[in-house]
Design an enzyme around this catalytic site. Structure first.
Site, PDB file in Angstrom:
ATOM      1  N   GLU A 139       1.427  41.944  12.887  1.00 43.21           N
ATOM      2  CA  GLU A 139       0.441  41.391  13.546  1.00 43.21           C
ATOM      3  C   GLU A 139       0.592  40.733  14.970  1.00 43.21           C
ATOM      4  OE1 GLU A 139      -0.645  37.830  11.270  1.00 43.21           O
ATOM      5  OE2 GLU A 139      -1.007  39.206   9.485  1.00 43.21           O
ATOM      6  N   GLU A 161      -1.904  45.090   1.803  1.00 41.82           N
ATOM      7  CA  GLU A 161      -2.457  43.741   1.565  1.00 41.82           C
ATOM      8  C   GLU A 161      -3.710  43.755   1.084  1.00 41.82           C
ATOM      9  OE1 GLU A 161      -1.594  40.589   4.313  1.00 41.82           O
ATOM     10  OE2 GLU A 161       0.502  41.586   5.195  1.00 41.82           O
TER      11      GLU A 161
HETATM   12  O1  9MR Z   1      -1.128  34.912   1.133  1.00 41.89           O
HETATM   13  C1  9MR Z   1      -0.352  34.249   2.309  1.00 41.89           C
HETATM   14  C2  9MR Z   1      -0.792  32.837   2.096  1.00 41.89           C
HETATM   15  O2  9MR Z   1      -0.175  32.130   1.016  1.00 41.89           O
HETATM   16  C3  9MR Z   1      -0.080  31.893   2.967  1.00 41.89           C
HETATM   17  O3  9MR Z   1      -0.621  30.463   3.099  1.00 41.89           O
HETATM   18  C4  9MR Z   1      -0.356  32.420   4.352  1.00 41.89           C
HETATM   19  C5  9MR Z   1       0.156  31.624   5.758  1.00 41.89           C
HETATM   20  O4  9MR Z   1      -0.073  32.618   6.948  1.00 41.89           O
HETATM   21  O5  9MR Z   1       0.013  33.839   4.515  1.00 41.89           O
HETATM   22  C6  9MR Z   1      -0.776  34.556   3.732  1.00 41.89           C
HETATM   23  O6  9MR Z   1      -0.441  36.071   3.638  1.00 41.89           O
HETATM   24  C7  9MR Z   1      -0.627  36.466   4.692  1.00 41.89           C
HETATM   25  C8  9MR Z   1       0.559  37.654   5.044  1.00 41.89           C
HETATM   26  O7  9MR Z   1       1.582  37.175   5.140  1.00 41.89           O
HETATM   27  C9  9MR Z   1       0.316  38.405   6.526  1.00 41.89           C
HETATM   28  N1  9MR Z   1      -1.038  38.882   6.490  1.00 41.89           N
HETATM   29  C10 9MR Z   1      -2.236  37.844   6.375  1.00 41.89           C
HETATM   30  C11 9MR Z   1      -1.929  37.322   4.997  1.00 41.89           C
HETATM   31  C12 9MR Z   1      -3.011  36.478   4.479  1.00 41.89           C
HETATM   32  O8  9MR Z   1      -3.190  35.439   5.336  1.00 41.89           O
END
Ligand code: 9MR
Length: 376
Positions: free
Chosen positions: A160, A265
């Protein structure tokens, strides 16, 4: 249709034969229809796992994970704030368990993520000096990617780093090192684990401005001589957006850079979209309301059918481009696990995955199995 019925009958027969020869053996798991078996010759079918799932706290869900998925991504525990919480502290206990689970289940592991502005260890924010930043990144990448070298198949090296308008996202890495931090990350990862495929991973990868920005950035990384093997399109999508044409154009334009494409994802938000939030910029928040949380008592059949059709359409597209697609990973196992219950409004009841809260395959799951059965 006949083939579909035949393959279903065949699976039932195998199950009966195996179970009638004594206790349920692993053969039942291997040969029952599943996503990982159905798509085995096309691409890996992955899922994100949370700590409870890595600890196998729920035996029913553990069996589902083993049966359906052949590649695991840690949903959180391999992010910098968890795996490297302080300059000289690394937590490898939970990630090691993930690798043990993958080995037991005959699954691969994808690493998420080495360099990301979010869920970042506090100590990185205090670094103001470029030499110190290079040294901290080197230690971080060497120690983590080095530990799992040869054990995982790929890394999200940078996550990102690009904004919706195609510009580079502000971060402590960009502030201290300028855009050179991008190529540096890939060079360090290639040294720490020469075998792993190295990916750039991001959300909202189908918008034109962002796509062009990502392509510019990847070209610069390639021109610097760094190895970059793939681009991850996260795929936090909705029932009607992005369009299939936007997804296809993006897959093709990324692949034209000479890299693999992974859908990293995947989830499909079925709820009304407050403020038209796209992607996964977690700073975008909305208030929960009766209007934007309409399905607290279950998903109406019409929406369930629409979700199944959406999954079928996008998987048909992935199959069309399977020569460039390495992996399709769902972001979570069942609807109850999904981060989408809390984004952009906290506490909603969302249904973005293909398994329901009781770990049962939804219509969307059936549609993905049927899609492959029809193509055989
Ligand atoms: O699914 C993840 C969630 O449990 C966390 O709280 C969050 C924090 O940023 O991150 C989520 O996963 C993210 C991933 O690591 C990167 N792309 C976006 C995903 C959804 O936010």
């Amino acid at each position: 249709m006949l083939k579909r019925i035949n393959s279903t009958l065949c699976a039932i027969l195998i199950t009966i034969l195996v179970t009638s020869c004594g206790s349920k053996s692993e053969k039942t798991v291997e040969e029952a229809p599943s996503l990982r078996n159905s798509y085995a010759i096309d691409f890996l079918i992955g899922t994100a796992l949370n700590s409870g799932q890595i600890d196998e706290q729920d035996s029913i869900q553990s069996a589902l994970i083993a049966k359906e998925f052949n590649c695991y991504t840690a949903e959180n525990i391999m992010k910098s704030m968890h795996i490297h919480p302080a300059k000289d502290t690394f937590n490898f206990e939970a990630p090691d368990k993930l690798f043990a689970l993958a080995e037991k289940n005959g699954a691969k592991v994808h690493g998420h993520t080495l360099i990301w502005h979010s869920q970042l260890s506090r100590f990185f924010y205090e670094i103001k000096d470029s030499t110190e930043m290079v040294s901290a990144m080197t230690d971080h990448i060497n120690t983590i990617a080095g530990r799992y070298a040869g054990k995982l198949i790929s890394w999200d090296v940078v996550n990102e780093a690009v904004e919706g308008d195609g510009s580079l996202r502000k971060s402590v890495f960009l502030d201290v090192l300028g855009e050179d931090y991008l190529a540096l990350s890939f060079k360090l990862a290639a040294v720490a684990d020469p075998e792993a495929d190295l990916y750039y991973n991001d959300y909202s990868m189908t918008g034109e401005a962002k796509r062009n920005g990502v392509i510019r950035m990847v070209k610069k990384i390639q021109e610097s001589g760094a190895k970059i093997d793939g681009i991850g399109m996260q795929g936090h999508w909705h029932l009607n957006s992005p369009t299939l044409a936007e997804i296809e154009t993006s897959i093709l334009e990324y692949a034209a850079l000479g890299v693999k494409v992974a859908i990293t994802e995947l989830d499909i938000d079925v709820l009304p979209n407050p403020k038209n939030v796209e992607g996964a910029d977690i700073s975008q928040r909305a208030e929960i309301s009766a209007q934007n949380n309409p399905y607290t008592n279950g998903l109406p059949d019409s929406v369930s059918v629409a979700l199944a059709k959406r999954y079928e359409d996008i998987f048909a597209l992935f199959l069309k481009h399977k020569n460039v697609i390495s992996r399709v990973t769902f972001w979570g196992v069942n609807d109850g696990d999904s981060w989408k219950n809390n984004f952009p409004a906290a506490g909603r009841t969302n249904y973005p995955l293909v398994f329901d809260r009781d770990n049962k395959g939804k219509k969307a799951y059936e549609s993905l199995l049927a899609l492959k059965a029809l193509k055989e």
